[in-house]
Design a protein around this motif. Sequence first.
Motif: not given
Length: 126
Positions: A1-12, A98-106, A113-116
């Motif tokens: 299962e694809v997982q993407l976990v963001e962190s590091g945000g806040g008030l600045v 996560k992009h659908r391919s290896y590149s950053c095309n478009r 992108y297929d996963s967020w």
Amino acid sequence: EVQLVESGGGLVQAGGSLRLSCAASGFTFDDYGIAWFRQAPGKEREGVACINNSDGSTYSADSVKGRFTISSDNAKNTVYLQVNSLKPEDTAVYYCAKHRSYSCNRWNEVLTYDSWGQGTQVTVSS
């Protein structure tokens, strides 16, 4: 299962800095491009930057060039977004994808992108 976990945000405060992280799992990290998007209240999701993990090439929006830097640590399967000289208009939820391919095309098109991840809030006060 694809997982993407963001962190590091806040008030600045305006002019400040943050480092956002996106920890990835469930796929071969080196084989896909990873991007950062952001979405402010009432606005469309917009592309911020993308990194091609196979060759390290990067792409970024004109609005953040010179202030934001995308990088990756392939050993840790993690993509970073260093955000400097923050402005109130940078306030948004920041997502990695996560992009659908290896590149950053478009790279700045949402449908590329297929996963967020779930997002991390960045709030910049004036």
